[in-house]
Design a protein around this motif. Structure first.
Motif, PDB file in Angstrom:
ATOM      1  N   GLY A  62     -24.830  22.768  42.089  1.00 51.67           N
ATOM      2  CA  GLY A  62     -23.856  21.828  41.563  1.00 51.67           C
ATOM      3  C   GLY A  62     -24.531  20.631  40.920  1.00 51.67           C
ATOM      4  O   GLY A  62     -25.553  20.148  41.412  1.00 51.67           O
ATOM      5  N   ARG A  63     -23.999  20.151  39.821  1.00 48.05           N
ATOM      6  CA  ARG A  63     -24.509  18.949  39.167  1.00 48.05           C
ATOM      7  C   ARG A  63     -24.052  17.726  39.955  1.00 48.05           C
ATOM      8  O   ARG A  63     -23.059  17.766  40.681  1.00 48.05           O
ATOM      9  CB  ARG A  63     -24.001  18.882  37.734  1.00 48.05           C
ATOM     10  N   GLU A  66     -20.474  16.681  39.403  1.00 48.01           N
ATOM     11  CA  GLU A  66     -19.550  17.668  39.952  1.00 48.01           C
ATOM     12  C   GLU A  66     -19.409  17.503  41.458  1.00 48.01           C
ATOM     13  O   GLU A  66     -18.287  17.540  41.995  1.00 48.01           O
ATOM     14  CB  GLU A  66     -20.040  19.079  39.625  1.00 48.01           C
ATOM     15  N   ARG A  80     -19.655  28.676  41.112  1.00 47.63           N
ATOM     16  CA  ARG A  80     -19.466  28.219  39.741  1.00 47.63           C
ATOM     17  C   ARG A  80     -19.208  29.401  38.818  1.00 47.63           C
ATOM     18  O   ARG A  80     -19.666  30.522  39.031  1.00 47.63           O
ATOM     19  CB  ARG A  80     -20.632  27.373  39.256  1.00 47.63           C
ATOM     20  N   SER A  97     -16.286  25.960  35.747  1.00 46.49           N
ATOM     21  CA  SER A  97     -15.444  25.651  36.895  1.00 46.49           C
ATOM     22  C   SER A  97     -16.289  25.728  38.156  1.00 46.49           C
ATOM     23  O   SER A  97     -17.104  26.635  38.315  1.00 46.49           O
ATOM     24  CB  SER A  97     -14.278  26.641  36.991  1.00 46.49           C
ATOM     25  N   VAL A  98     -16.109  24.769  39.051  1.00 46.03           N
ATOM     26  CA  VAL A  98     -16.904  24.731  40.281  1.00 46.03           C
ATOM     27  C   VAL A  98     -16.031  24.331  41.464  1.00 46.03           C
ATOM     28  O   VAL A  98     -15.053  23.593  41.312  1.00 46.03           O
ATOM     29  CB  VAL A  98     -18.092  23.747  40.172  1.00 46.03           C
ATOM     30  N   ARG A 157     -12.002  17.248  31.899  1.00 46.51           N
ATOM     31  CA  ARG A 157     -12.050  17.877  33.222  1.00 46.51           C
ATOM     32  C   ARG A 157     -10.873  17.390  34.059  1.00 46.51           C
ATOM     33  O   ARG A 157     -10.297  16.329  33.803  1.00 46.51           O
ATOM     34  CB  ARG A 157     -13.360  17.564  33.936  1.00 46.51           C
ATOM     35  N   LEU A 170     -12.761  22.137  40.431  1.00 47.49           N
ATOM     36  CA  LEU A 170     -13.030  21.284  39.273  1.00 47.49           C
ATOM     37  C   LEU A 170     -13.182  22.164  38.035  1.00 47.49           C
ATOM     38  O   LEU A 170     -14.037  23.052  37.998  1.00 47.49           O
ATOM     39  CB  LEU A 170     -14.310  20.476  39.488  1.00 47.49           C
ATOM     40  N   GLN A 172     -13.878  22.140  33.952  1.00 53.62           N
ATOM     41  CA  GLN A 172     -14.413  21.364  32.830  1.00 53.62           C
ATOM     42  C   GLN A 172     -14.373  22.227  31.574  1.00 53.62           C
ATOM     43  O   GLN A 172     -14.839  23.372  31.593  1.00 53.62           O
ATOM     44  CB  GLN A 172     -15.854  20.942  33.133  1.00 53.62           C
TER      45      GLN A 172
END
Length: 198
Positions: A62-63, A66, A80, A97-98, A157, A170, A172
């Motif tokens: 994950g970033r 995020e 993800r 999407s995560v 997002r 989430l 985006q």
């Protein structure tokens, strides 16, 4: 690919669409503001069926932004999914999407080339009240999607709550087609500070 204009550094971070002070011309404005199925809207705009091309799906890193949005700790792995939405071979939108890895429902892990938006809205329509899918307000950014070496562009997002007490998803979406890059001009919204691009 046309040269992209230079944008204010403030757009390197997510911010609410409603407070951005930016006016995006159609079709980008309508797509950015829409809260229903983006896939359906893209099909109407393009006048052609939308193909979902899958590039990644499953556990991943994950970033930072995020994880913050999901309320997860730094370094947490996530589920993800990275796809492009295409019409007649042209990439229109890149989406990532995560959600928390342990919270990902079985139906989502096997989505493949199905449109995530269609599934979310279909499930919301037939779900009992306590399981209705809810969506947060939209945020926007000027950034690259982060996969396939796609260029910097406008993105949005939002968080989807898949029922009461469940972990959020989430989503985006980045509007990468060159037609969308020609759809912006400075805002002159009353009470806001115009953003001048050039």
């Amino acid at each position: 690919m046309p040269e992209f204009p230079r944008f204010s550094p403030s757009f390197a971070h997510w911010q609410p669409v409603a407070l951005s002070g930016v006016h995006l011309e159609d079709p980008l404005r309508t797509l950015m503001d829409s809260r229903d199925s983006l896939t359906a809207r893209l099909a109407h705009w393009a006048g052609a069926p939308i193909t979902v091309r899958l590039h990644a799906q499953g556990p991943g890193r994950g970033r930072h932004d995020e994880l913050v949005a999901l309320g997860q700790k730094a370094g947490q792995r996530v589920w993800r999914r990275e796809v492009t939405l295409e019409a007649e071979g042209e990439v229109l939108v890149a989406a990532r999407s995560v959600m928390a890895l342990k919270a990902c429902p079985p139906w989502m892990t096997g989505l493949g080339t199905q449109a995530l938006g269609h599934q979310l809205f279909a499930r919301s329509a037939r779900a009992p009240r306590k399981a209705i899918v809810q969506r947060s307000s939209l945020e926007m950014i000027r950034a690259a999607p982060g996969f396939l070496a796609l260029p910097v562009t406008w993105g949005r997002r939002s968080l989807f709550a898949l029922g009461v007490g469940r972990a959020p998803l989430l989503v985006q979406e980045y509007f990468v087609h060159e037609r969308f890059t020609r759809c912006q001009r400075p805002s002159h919204v009353k009470g806001s500070t115009p953003r001048h691009f050039g």
